[in-house]
Design an enzyme around this catalytic site. Structure first.
Site, PDB file in Angstrom:
ATOM      1  N   GLN A  94      -3.284 -18.686 -27.513  1.00 36.82           N
ATOM      2  CA  GLN A  94      -4.309 -17.643 -27.603  1.00 36.82           C
ATOM      3  C   GLN A  94      -4.063 -16.765 -28.828  1.00 36.82           C
ATOM      4  O   GLN A  94      -2.961 -16.239 -29.011  1.00 36.82           O
ATOM      5  CB  GLN A  94      -4.301 -16.806 -26.306  1.00 36.82           C
ATOM      6  CG  GLN A  94      -5.413 -15.795 -26.217  1.00 36.82           C
ATOM      7  CD  GLN A  94      -6.800 -16.444 -26.136  1.00 36.82           C
ATOM      8  OE1 GLN A  94      -7.013 -17.414 -25.423  1.00 36.82           O
ATOM      9  NE2 GLN A  94      -7.744 -15.917 -26.893  1.00 36.82           N
ATOM     10  N   LYS A 118     -10.025 -19.292 -18.943  1.00 44.00           N
ATOM     11  CA  LYS A 118      -9.775 -20.690 -19.319  1.00 44.00           C
ATOM     12  C   LYS A 118      -9.051 -21.419 -18.192  1.00 44.00           C
ATOM     13  O   LYS A 118      -9.392 -22.548 -17.842  1.00 44.00           O
ATOM     14  CB  LYS A 118      -8.954 -20.746 -20.615  1.00 44.00           C
ATOM     15  CG  LYS A 118      -9.788 -20.379 -21.841  1.00 44.00           C
ATOM     16  CD  LYS A 118      -8.971 -20.096 -23.090  1.00 44.00           C
ATOM     17  CE  LYS A 118      -9.889 -19.578 -24.195  1.00 44.00           C
ATOM     18  NZ  LYS A 118      -9.204 -19.140 -25.400  1.00 44.00           N
ATOM     19  N   ASP A 148      -8.025 -26.928 -29.650  1.00 40.57           N
ATOM     20  CA  ASP A 148      -8.792 -25.915 -30.381  1.00 40.57           C
ATOM     21  C   ASP A 148      -9.252 -26.464 -31.737  1.00 40.57           C
ATOM     22  O   ASP A 148     -10.130 -25.880 -32.377  1.00 40.57           O
ATOM     23  CB  ASP A 148      -7.921 -24.668 -30.633  1.00 40.57           C
ATOM     24  CG  ASP A 148      -8.246 -23.533 -29.665  1.00 40.57           C
ATOM     25  OD1 ASP A 148      -9.358 -23.555 -29.086  1.00 40.57           O
ATOM     26  OD2 ASP A 148      -7.413 -22.628 -29.507  1.00 40.57           O
TER      27      ASP A 148
END
Ligand code: NAP
Length: 290
Positions: A97, A53, A120
């Site tokens: 994460q 990422k 997200d």
């Protein structure tokens, strides 16, 4: 019939090339898009995802920050960092994460992220907006799948769609997006009785259950569209160590009309849509300021 293979890698490359101009425009206006990725613990798969990422951000000319905590970091320490990032003008997207170590409450962490920076799309406020059909941030994996449908001209209206998996990350948001696009959606889970009776009548199957090569050719209607979200590492046999999806690709591509491969299908699209969400966030913040 041999299916057309949807090339997620090529589409991801095309989209990422198009992002560079948007990033340059934002940077010229003092708003270079910035993503902060928070990792707690040393899970090897998570380390790889985080590294990918961060490097994707850099390749697109974006700012990125990687914040790593040891596995025994306290919840309040992580929450304090999130609060700091919420206030940081150089950061437009915050991603924690998952999975988190067991002593940390995942919901508390996800809800602490400012909904305006929740790239997200897991914050309850953003999930609610998605349910209501006017999303602010679309969760990256299903967003990537929808981009693939757009690219390949798949008209979802009226289609019988079956989503295998009901996670908050993939299955549920995928189902919501398909509903919004006019598909008739069935969502299956591990308790579903006779899964094949559902998949066999589907025009479109999205497999997101996390079981290697689980979806077989005889579970599908000839000509079905098959989207394979699964990422599994093969444990033994001649392919040990290689990646495979939740679909038995070699056999299924002989009955499907369109299919995504693993690797090179949905995977590259997920990070691409994370970049898209971060850029959209920076553009939105700039617009609101002016
Ligand atoms: P997850 O949280 O483990 O959810 C799996 C879902 O599948 C659950 O809802 C489970 O049902 C259901 N399921 C399990 N076995 C089943 C069966 N035999 N029949 C029907 N449903 C079954 O997984 P996830 O996070 O959604 O991820 C799914 C897969 O996608 C994994 O392989 C993951 O690595 C991959 N993934 C890929 C990307 C990408 O970028 N391509 C992104 C995220 C995830 P219950 O709810 O009843 O347990």
């Amino acid at each position: 019939m041999t299916a057309q293979v949807l090339d997620g890698k090529a589409l991801a490359d095309e989209l990422r090339a198009s992002f560079k101009e948007r990033v340059a425009t934002l940077a010229a206006r003092g708003q270079r898009p910035g993503l902060a990725v928070v990792l707690v613990g040393e899970d090897p798969a998570s380390q790889v995802y985080v590294r990918n990422k961060v490097s994707a951000c850099e390749a697109a000319g974006m700012h990125s920050e990687k914040i790593v905590y040891p596995a025994d970091a306290s919840q309040s320490e992580v929450l304090a960092k999130i609060n700091e990032l919420n206030q940081d003008a150089a950061i437009h997207g915050i991603l924690v994460q998952l999975p988190l170590p067991k002593h940390i409450n995942e919901d508390a962490i996800l809800e602490a992220i400012s909904p305006a920076k929740d790239v997200d799309g897991f914050h309850a406020e953003n999930v609610g907006a998605l349910v209501q059909g006017h999303p602010r941030f679309i969760p990256c994996t299903p967003y990537g799948v929808m981009k693939m449908f757009e690219k390949y001209g798949v008209d979802l209206a009226g289609k019988e769609a079956v989503v295998i998996g009901r996670s908050n990350i993939v299955g549920k948001p995928m189902a919501l997006l398909l509903i919004a696009a006019g598909a008739t959606v069935t969502v299956c889970n591990s308790k579903t009785r006779d899964l094949a009776s559902h998949t066999r009548r589907a025009d479109l199957v999205v497999a997101a259950l996390g079981k290697p090569r689980f979806v077989k050719a005889d579970m599908l209607k000839p000509g079905a569209i098959v989207i394979d979200v699964g990422i599994n590492r093969i444990a033994e046999g001649p392919d040990a160590g290689k990646l495979c999806g939740d679909v038995d690709f070699a056999a299924v591509k002989e009955v499907a009309s369109l299919i995504t491969p693993v690797p090179g299908g949905v995977g590259p699209m997920t990070i691409t849509m994370l970049l898209a969400n971060t850029i959209e966030s920076a553009e939105r913040i700039l617009q609101e300021r002016n």
